[in-house]
Motif scaffolding. Structure first.
Motif, PDB file in Angstrom:
ATOM      1  N   THR A  43       0.816  -1.219   0.000  1.00  0.00           N
ATOM      2  CA  THR A  43       0.000   0.000   0.000  1.00  0.00           C
ATOM      3  C   THR A  43       0.851   1.272   0.000  1.00  0.00           C
ATOM      4  O   THR A  43       0.624   2.185  -0.810  1.00  0.00           O
ATOM      5  N   GLU A  44       1.826   1.341   0.901  1.00  0.00           N
ATOM      6  CA  GLU A  44       2.655   2.540   0.992  1.00  0.00           C
ATOM      7  C   GLU A  44       3.507   2.705  -0.257  1.00  0.00           C
ATOM      8  O   GLU A  44       3.670   3.825  -0.766  1.00  0.00           O
ATOM      9  N   LEU A  45       4.038   1.624  -0.771  1.00  0.00           N
ATOM     10  CA  LEU A  45       4.824   1.657  -2.004  1.00  0.00           C
ATOM     11  C   LEU A  45       3.996   2.212  -3.156  1.00  0.00           C
ATOM     12  O   LEU A  45       4.462   3.051  -3.931  1.00  0.00           O
ATOM     13  N   LEU A  46       2.754   1.754  -3.277  1.00  0.00           N
ATOM     14  CA  LEU A  46       1.896   2.165  -4.390  1.00  0.00           C
ATOM     15  C   LEU A  46       1.538   3.646  -4.328  1.00  0.00           C
ATOM     16  O   LEU A  46       1.446   4.311  -5.367  1.00  0.00           O
ATOM     17  N   HIS A  47       1.327   4.166  -3.141  1.00  0.00           N
ATOM     18  CA  HIS A  47       1.056   5.596  -3.028  1.00  0.00           C
ATOM     19  C   HIS A  47       2.246   6.427  -3.499  1.00  0.00           C
ATOM     20  O   HIS A  47       2.081   7.504  -4.102  1.00  0.00           O
ATOM     21  N   LYS A  48       3.462   5.922  -3.257  1.00  0.00           N
ATOM     22  CA  LYS A  48       4.662   6.655  -3.660  1.00  0.00           C
ATOM     23  C   LYS A  48       4.883   6.575  -5.166  1.00  0.00           C
ATOM     24  O   LYS A  48       5.193   7.586  -5.805  1.00  0.00           O
ATOM     25  N   ILE A  49       4.728   5.391  -5.752  1.00  0.00           N
ATOM     26  CA  ILE A  49       4.965   5.269  -7.192  1.00  0.00           C
ATOM     27  C   ILE A  49       3.841   5.955  -7.971  1.00  0.00           C
ATOM     28  O   ILE A  49       4.049   6.409  -9.094  1.00  0.00           O
ATOM     29  N   TRP A  50       2.658   6.064  -7.368  1.00  0.00           N
ATOM     30  CA  TRP A  50       1.561   6.797  -8.018  1.00  0.00           C
ATOM     31  C   TRP A  50       1.993   8.234  -8.303  1.00  0.00           C
ATOM     32  O   TRP A  50       1.747   8.765  -9.393  1.00  0.00           O
ATOM     33  N   LYS A  51       2.647   8.873  -7.342  1.00  0.00           N
ATOM     34  CA  LYS A  51       3.090  10.258  -7.513  1.00  0.00           C
ATOM     35  C   LYS A  51       4.119  10.370  -8.630  1.00  0.00           C
ATOM     36  O   LYS A  51       4.129  11.344  -9.389  1.00  0.00           O
ATOM     37  N   VAL A  52       4.995   9.364  -8.736  1.00  0.00           N
ATOM     38  CA  VAL A  52       6.015   9.366  -9.794  1.00  0.00           C
ATOM     39  C   VAL A  52       5.352   9.281 -11.157  1.00  0.00           C
ATOM     40  O   VAL A  52       5.671  10.039 -12.081  1.00  0.00           O
ATOM     41  N   LEU A  53       4.413   8.363 -11.311  1.00  0.00           N
ATOM     42  CA  LEU A  53       3.723   8.188 -12.585  1.00  0.00           C
ATOM     43  C   LEU A  53       2.866   9.400 -12.926  1.00  0.00           C
ATOM     44  O   LEU A  53       2.762   9.795 -14.089  1.00  0.00           O
ATOM     45  N   ASP A  54       2.256  10.003 -11.932  1.00  0.00           N
ATOM     46  CA  ASP A  54       1.380  11.154 -12.156  1.00  0.00           C
ATOM     47  C   ASP A  54       2.173  12.348 -12.696  1.00  0.00           C
ATOM     48  O   ASP A  54       1.626  13.188 -13.412  1.00  0.00           O
TER      49      ASP A  54
ATOM     50  N   GLY B 299      -3.532  -1.995 -12.011  1.00  0.00           N
ATOM     51  CA  GLY B 299      -4.460  -2.940 -11.400  1.00  0.00           C
ATOM     52  C   GLY B 299      -4.485  -2.811  -9.885  1.00  0.00           C
ATOM     53  O   GLY B 299      -5.545  -2.873  -9.263  1.00  0.00           O
ATOM     54  N   ARG B 300      -3.318  -2.610  -9.302  1.00  0.00           N
ATOM     55  CA  ARG B 300      -3.257  -2.425  -7.848  1.00  0.00           C
ATOM     56  C   ARG B 300      -3.853  -1.072  -7.446  1.00  0.00           C
ATOM     57  O   ARG B 300      -4.495  -0.977  -6.393  1.00  0.00           O
ATOM     58  N   PHE B 301      -3.659  -0.040  -8.271  1.00  0.00           N
ATOM     59  CA  PHE B 301      -4.306   1.244  -7.974  1.00  0.00           C
ATOM     60  C   PHE B 301      -5.819   1.057  -7.919  1.00  0.00           C
ATOM     61  O   PHE B 301      -6.502   1.576  -7.032  1.00  0.00           O
ATOM     62  N   LEU B 302      -6.343   0.316  -8.895  1.00  0.00           N
ATOM     63  CA  LEU B 302      -7.788   0.060  -8.955  1.00  0.00           C
ATOM     64  C   LEU B 302      -8.250  -0.684  -7.710  1.00  0.00           C
ATOM     65  O   LEU B 302      -9.269  -0.329  -7.099  1.00  0.00           O
ATOM     66  N   GLU B 303      -7.498  -1.728  -7.317  1.00  0.00           N
ATOM     67  CA  GLU B 303      -7.893  -2.522  -6.147  1.00  0.00           C
ATOM     68  C   GLU B 303      -7.881  -1.697  -4.865  1.00  0.00           C
ATOM     69  O   GLU B 303      -8.697  -1.930  -3.962  1.00  0.00           O
ATOM     70  N   LEU B 304      -6.967  -0.730  -4.797  1.00  0.00           N
ATOM     71  CA  LEU B 304      -6.886   0.117  -3.602  1.00  0.00           C
ATOM     72  C   LEU B 304      -7.855   1.291  -3.650  1.00  0.00           C
ATOM     73  O   LEU B 304      -7.991   2.020  -2.668  1.00  0.00           O
ATOM     74  N   GLY B 305      -8.507   1.479  -4.794  1.00  0.00           N
ATOM     75  CA  GLY B 305      -9.443   2.594  -4.930  1.00  0.00           C
ATOM     76  C   GLY B 305      -8.780   3.914  -5.239  1.00  0.00           C
ATOM     77  O   GLY B 305      -9.406   4.977  -5.078  1.00  0.00           O
ATOM     78  N   LEU B 306      -7.540   3.862  -5.702  1.00  0.00           N
ATOM     79  CA  LEU B 306      -6.842   5.092  -6.075  1.00  0.00           C
ATOM     80  C   LEU B 306      -7.258   5.509  -7.486  1.00  0.00           C
ATOM     81  O   LEU B 306      -7.518   4.650  -8.333  1.00  0.00           O
ATOM     82  N   PRO B 307      -7.292   6.802  -7.769  1.00  0.00           N
ATOM     83  CA  PRO B 307      -7.537   7.226  -9.158  1.00  0.00           C
ATOM     84  C   PRO B 307      -6.319   6.863 -10.001  1.00  0.00           C
ATOM     85  O   PRO B 307      -5.212   6.695  -9.479  1.00  0.00           O
ATOM     86  N   LEU B 308      -6.503   6.736 -11.289  1.00  0.00           N
ATOM     87  CA  LEU B 308      -5.359   6.475 -12.149  1.00  0.00           C
ATOM     88  C   LEU B 308      -4.512   7.732 -12.257  1.00  0.00           C
ATOM     89  O   LEU B 308      -5.032   8.848 -12.213  1.00  0.00           O
ATOM     90  N   PRO B 309      -3.202   7.594 -12.391  1.00  0.00           N
ATOM     91  CA  PRO B 309      -2.354   8.775 -12.555  1.00  0.00           C
ATOM     92  C   PRO B 309      -2.652   9.465 -13.878  1.00  0.00           C
ATOM     93  O   PRO B 309      -3.302   8.893 -14.762  1.00  0.00           O
TER      94      PRO B 309
END
Length: 280
Positions: free
Chosen positions: A90-101, A120-130
């Motif tokens: 979870t914490e890793l994905l929040h960080k890489i989301w910012k990089v991709l965004d 796919g993991r962003f979707l499962e966590l309910g995060l918006p796509l970058p």
């Protein structure tokens, strides 16, 4: 033949900082089965789901100027929940989301794998796509070329004389058990994938498929330039379209040997105004 960019050019420099090279490593999944051997495992037999273990990344400018030390690593080992669940990404994905965004281009080998699992993991966590970015795949870029193998390790050995660090199934099993030493080995392996193989393979192969290349054309430039390296083209005579009989101005990149032809024939007022396409 290797792509060399002019980083003294502000547009090239700024553009390269938004081009992210990345590689991910995913976890094993645990399945409940009656026996060993090849068999079809249904989703209902799985005890868990695929997660991201590590992500290594850097931007083009830093890779060029700082080398391997510029590669950043995100790992579940740094997560506050690591001891409880080494697969919690979870914490890793929040960080890489910012990089991709913040990226305009993302470069990976078999890039649909990396993008697919991260999104796919962003979707499962309910995060918006970058924010939308252009995906450049060093594997798909070589589709026009027949080679014994286009796996990243084989390309590295064949084209640039480097190789991926050796690993085996046991490393992934040890990561699943939460072994800190295993995660450190995985992180080193992941970092090597980005600099020693992915980045260097991109530099070595980018000019061979200019139609699919990352575009370094400055829209504010008055010069006619090559999209592969963003630098000037020189006139190289004319090209005759055999079907129509019309002539088109021809240009050449003197550094990489890539040929371009004008999008408009010589009878058009728009000929020579900078609208060119790679002639391959």
């Amino acid at each position: 033949m290797e792509v060399k960019l002019d980083y003294k050019d502000k547009f090239i420099k700024d553009t390269s900082k938004k081009i992210v090279f990345l590689d991910i490593e995913t976890s094993l999944v645990t399945a409940q089965v009656f026996r060993t051997g090849n068999q079809y495992v249904q989703a209902k037999q799985l005890k868990d789901t695929t997660k991201i273990l590590t992500v290594a990344y850097s931007n083009l400018y830093n890779l060029e100027k700082q080398g391997k030390k510029s590669v950043q690593i995100l790992s579940n080992r740094f997560s506050s929940t690591f001891k409880k669940d080494p697969h919690d990404d979870t914490e890793l994905l929040h960080k890489i989301w910012k990089v991709l965004d913040g990226a305009d281009v993302v470069v990976a080998h078999n890039a649909v794998f990396d993008k697919g699992w991260l999104h796919g993991r962003f979707l499962e966590l309910g995060l918006p796509l970058p924010s939308r970015y252009f995906l450049f795949c060093t594997y798909q870029n070589l589709r026009p070329f027949n080679m014994t193998s286009k796996k990243l390790d084989e390309l590295s050995q064949t084209l640039i004389g480097t190789a991926k660090l050796p690993t085996d199934f046991e490393l992934w099993a040890r990561c699943s058990r939460g072994e800190v030493a295993a995660f450190k080995e995985m992180e080193e392996y992941n970092i090597g994938d980005v600099y020693d193989t992915l980045f260097k393979v991109w530099k070595r192969t980018a000019a061979y498929n200019p139609i699919k290349a990352i575009d370094f054309t400055n829209p504010d430039s008055k010069d006619i330039v090559c999209k592969v390296d963003g630098q000037y083209l020189v006139e190289a005579g004319t090209y005759r379209n055999r079907a129509s009989g019309l002539y088109y101005l021809k240009y050449k990149n003197p550094r990489l040997g890539i040929e371009y032809i004008d999008r408009y024939n010589t009878n058009s007022k728009k000929a020579g105004t900078g609208f060119v396409r790679a002639h391959v």
